[in-house]
Design a protein around this motif. Sequence first.
Motif, PDB file in Angstrom:
ATOM      1  N   ARG A 299       0.836  -1.202   0.000  1.00  0.00           N
ATOM      2  CA  ARG A 299       0.000   0.000   0.000  1.00  0.00           C
ATOM      3  C   ARG A 299       0.866   1.246   0.000  1.00  0.00           C
ATOM      4  N   LYS A 300       0.291   2.310  -0.558  1.00  0.00           N
ATOM      5  CA  LYS A 300       0.989   3.584  -0.670  1.00  0.00           C
ATOM      6  C   LYS A 300       0.585   4.466   0.500  1.00  0.00           C
ATOM      7  N   MET A 301       1.551   5.074   1.137  1.00  0.00           N
ATOM      8  CA  MET A 301       1.264   6.060   2.165  1.00  0.00           C
ATOM      9  C   MET A 301       0.613   7.288   1.533  1.00  0.00           C
ATOM     10  N   ASP A 302      -0.175   8.007   2.301  1.00  0.00           N
ATOM     11  CA  ASP A 302      -0.625   9.318   1.829  1.00  0.00           C
ATOM     12  C   ASP A 302       0.558  10.263   1.891  1.00  0.00           C
ATOM     13  N   GLY A 303       0.662  11.160   0.957  1.00  0.00           N
ATOM     14  CA  GLY A 303       1.781  12.106   0.989  1.00  0.00           C
ATOM     15  C   GLY A 303       1.618  13.191  -0.049  1.00  0.00           C
ATOM     16  N   ILE A 304       2.570  14.103  -0.061  1.00  0.00           N
ATOM     17  CA  ILE A 304       2.552  15.244  -0.996  1.00  0.00           C
ATOM     18  C   ILE A 304       2.678  14.743  -2.432  1.00  0.00           C
ATOM     19  N   GLN A 305       1.853  15.268  -3.306  1.00  0.00           N
ATOM     20  CA  GLN A 305       1.985  14.987  -4.739  1.00  0.00           C
ATOM     21  C   GLN A 305       2.813  16.105  -5.356  1.00  0.00           C
ATOM     22  N   GLU A 306       3.970  15.770  -5.895  1.00  0.00           N
ATOM     23  CA  GLU A 306       4.844  16.788  -6.479  1.00  0.00           C
ATOM     24  C   GLU A 306       4.481  17.005  -7.952  1.00  0.00           C
ATOM     25  N   THR A 307       4.276  18.262  -8.313  1.00  0.00           N
ATOM     26  CA  THR A 307       3.868  18.560  -9.697  1.00  0.00           C
ATOM     27  C   THR A 307       4.861  19.493 -10.399  1.00  0.00           C
ATOM     28  N   LEU A 308       5.922  19.899  -9.685  1.00  0.00           N
ATOM     29  CA  LEU A 308       6.885  20.838 -10.248  1.00  0.00           C
ATOM     30  C   LEU A 308       7.570  20.242 -11.484  1.00  0.00           C
ATOM     31  N   LYS A 309       7.710  21.063 -12.515  1.00  0.00           N
ATOM     32  CA  LYS A 309       8.452  20.630 -13.710  1.00  0.00           C
ATOM     33  C   LYS A 309       9.337  21.795 -14.147  1.00  0.00           C
ATOM     34  N   PHE A 310      10.609  21.505 -14.427  1.00  0.00           N
ATOM     35  CA  PHE A 310      11.531  22.554 -14.856  1.00  0.00           C
ATOM     36  C   PHE A 310      11.630  22.586 -16.374  1.00  0.00           C
ATOM     37  N   PRO A 311      11.717  23.772 -16.973  1.00  0.00           N
ATOM     38  CA  PRO A 311      11.818  23.848 -18.439  1.00  0.00           C
ATOM     39  C   PRO A 311      13.154  23.320 -18.941  1.00  0.00           C
ATOM     40  N   LEU A 312      13.134  22.837 -20.181  1.00  0.00           N
ATOM     41  CA  LEU A 312      14.357  22.352 -20.829  1.00  0.00           C
ATOM     42  C   LEU A 312      15.129  23.534 -21.414  1.00  0.00           C
ATOM     43  N   PRO A 313      16.438  23.363 -21.627  1.00  0.00           N
ATOM     44  CA  PRO A 313      17.204  24.462 -22.241  1.00  0.00           C
ATOM     45  C   PRO A 313      16.757  24.722 -23.670  1.00  0.00           C
ATOM     46  N   LYS A 314      17.018  25.942 -24.137  1.00  0.00           N
ATOM     47  CA  LYS A 314      16.726  26.306 -25.527  1.00  0.00           C
ATOM     48  C   LYS A 314      17.471  25.336 -26.443  1.00  0.00           C
ATOM     49  N   GLY A 315      16.838  24.931 -27.517  1.00  0.00           N
ATOM     50  CA  GLY A 315      17.492  24.000 -28.433  1.00  0.00           C
ATOM     51  C   GLY A 315      17.127  22.548 -28.175  1.00  0.00           C
ATOM     52  N   LEU A 316      16.520  22.285 -27.001  1.00  0.00           N
ATOM     53  CA  LEU A 316      16.091  20.910 -26.701  1.00  0.00           C
ATOM     54  C   LEU A 316      14.625  20.861 -26.294  1.00  0.00           C
ATOM     55  N   LYS A 317      13.899  21.964 -26.504  1.00  0.00           N
ATOM     56  CA  LYS A 317      12.489  21.995 -26.101  1.00  0.00           C
ATOM     57  C   LYS A 317      11.665  21.074 -26.988  1.00  0.00           C
ATOM     58  N   LEU A 318      10.427  20.831 -26.583  1.00  0.00           N
ATOM     59  CA  LEU A 318       9.567  19.840 -27.237  1.00  0.00           C
ATOM     60  C   LEU A 318       9.475  20.020 -28.744  1.00  0.00           C
ATOM     61  N   ASP A 319       9.368  21.270 -29.211  1.00  0.00           N
ATOM     62  CA  ASP A 319       9.194  21.476 -30.647  1.00  0.00           C
ATOM     63  C   ASP A 319      10.535  21.375 -31.396  1.00  0.00           C
ATOM     64  N   ASP A 320      11.660  21.356 -30.649  1.00  0.00           N
ATOM     65  CA  ASP A 320      12.962  21.280 -31.316  1.00  0.00           C
ATOM     66  C   ASP A 320      13.353  19.856 -31.686  1.00  0.00           C
ATOM     67  N   VAL A 321      12.867  18.906 -30.908  1.00  0.00           N
ATOM     68  CA  VAL A 321      13.333  17.527 -31.069  1.00  0.00           C
ATOM     69  C   VAL A 321      12.248  16.571 -30.594  1.00  0.00           C
ATOM     70  N   PRO A 322      12.029  15.456 -31.298  1.00  0.00           N
ATOM     71  CA  PRO A 322      10.997  14.530 -30.857  1.00  0.00           C
ATOM     72  C   PRO A 322      11.344  13.934 -29.493  1.00  0.00           C
ATOM     73  N   ALA A 323      10.324  13.706 -28.672  1.00  0.00           N
ATOM     74  CA  ALA A 323      10.546  13.147 -27.337  1.00  0.00           C
ATOM     75  C   ALA A 323      11.040  11.702 -27.452  1.00  0.00           C
ATOM     76  N   PRO A 324      12.184  11.382 -26.853  1.00  0.00           N
ATOM     77  CA  PRO A 324      12.669  10.005 -26.872  1.00  0.00           C
ATOM     78  C   PRO A 324      11.973   9.187 -25.794  1.00  0.00           C
ATOM     79  N   GLY A 325      12.188   7.863 -25.802  1.00  0.00           N
ATOM     80  CA  GLY A 325      11.669   7.013 -24.723  1.00  0.00           C
ATOM     81  C   GLY A 325      12.359   7.404 -23.440  1.00  0.00           C
ATOM     82  N   HIS A 326      11.599   7.778 -22.422  1.00  0.00           N
ATOM     83  CA  HIS A 326      12.163   8.364 -21.210  1.00  0.00           C
ATOM     84  C   HIS A 326      12.336   7.316 -20.118  1.00  0.00           C
ATOM     85  N   ILE A 327      13.473   7.345 -19.452  1.00  0.00           N
ATOM     86  CA  ILE A 327      13.684   6.484 -18.280  1.00  0.00           C
ATOM     87  C   ILE A 327      12.738   6.953 -17.185  1.00  0.00           C
ATOM     88  N   SER A 328      12.036   6.020 -16.561  1.00  0.00           N
ATOM     89  CA  SER A 328      11.165   6.433 -15.460  1.00  0.00           C
ATOM     90  C   SER A 328      11.069   5.330 -14.427  1.00  0.00           C
TER      91      SER A 328
END
Length: 321
Positions: free
Chosen positions: A292-321
């Motif tokens: 079972r999962k404990m109740d806890g804070i849900q983190e939603t923060l996301k940091f932007p990518l550097p210029k030149g690697l943003k979503l429209d610059d390059v297709p999203a690769p398979g991401h490690i998660s």
Amino acid sequence: MSRVEEVILAEPRGFCAGVDRAIEIVERAIAKFGAPIYVRHEIVHNTFVVNELKSKGAVFIEDLAEVPPGATLVFSAHGVSKAVQAEARARGFEIFDATCPLVTKVHVEVAKLAKEGYEFIMIGHKGHPEVEGTMGQLSGGIHLVEDVEDVARVAPSQSEKLAVVTQTTLSVDDAAEISAAVRARFPKVREPKQQDICYATQNRQDAVKLLSPQVDLVIVVGSPTSSNSNRLRELAQRLGTESYMVDSAAELRPEWFEGKSRVGLTAGASAPEVLVREVTDRIKALGAVSVRKMDGIQETLKFPLPKGLKLDDVPAPGHIS
């Protein structure tokens, strides 16, 4: 002998926004420029993540002399000194900086206050790449303290303009104790408006504080080089709960679970969820009935990518998660 009945998952655990961003920078750089992509130091301190990125075409180096002219170079999430930045520029690399924005915030604060004539006391672990990166923002005037004893020995040239900064992945409690010793010795010391220890380090430590009293054993998923993972294991131990850190499920030892009916499981900020799932499966194989999962804070923060690697610059690769 009692057997494991329940696994309780800490919340939050695992990847933070800075780690997510750093890994994505390497993956997108490989997708855009092709292999090899050179990375100075392990992008994050996790064996599985580093090996996955190596298999995709990342080459991890410590010395910039190992990188061929014109190559693409990524700085790790821990940040680098001004000298490393200058050398990388002089060598003409295409550079992407994966320094965690919360580490960059500390660098910016150091630069700003240094212009005002401040010296610094840095609370951190000697030799850790984040500490080397922060201390390397100036050519001098940053004094490292690792514990309360160091505070008594530190010798800044003056105490009128003195500021304290902190490695972002420390134990919150240890840092508070050392900060108190700094304040006691240097009452005029300037402290950061917001503490330097990052939200993810704080949240994962808070979760372990809630988890530890509920379980007989705490397992932390993390690599030996990971500062924040080590702090989670130490914290559980300090709270009186037996605790071990593992890089993968293969390191679990059946004898740890003898006589333990409830097991708590967490992961450092650089450890992917796939490893948590594998550890959970291994504990289930040892007899655990429920998870079972404990109740806890849900983190939603996301940091932007550097210029030149943003979503429209390059297709999203398979991401490690």
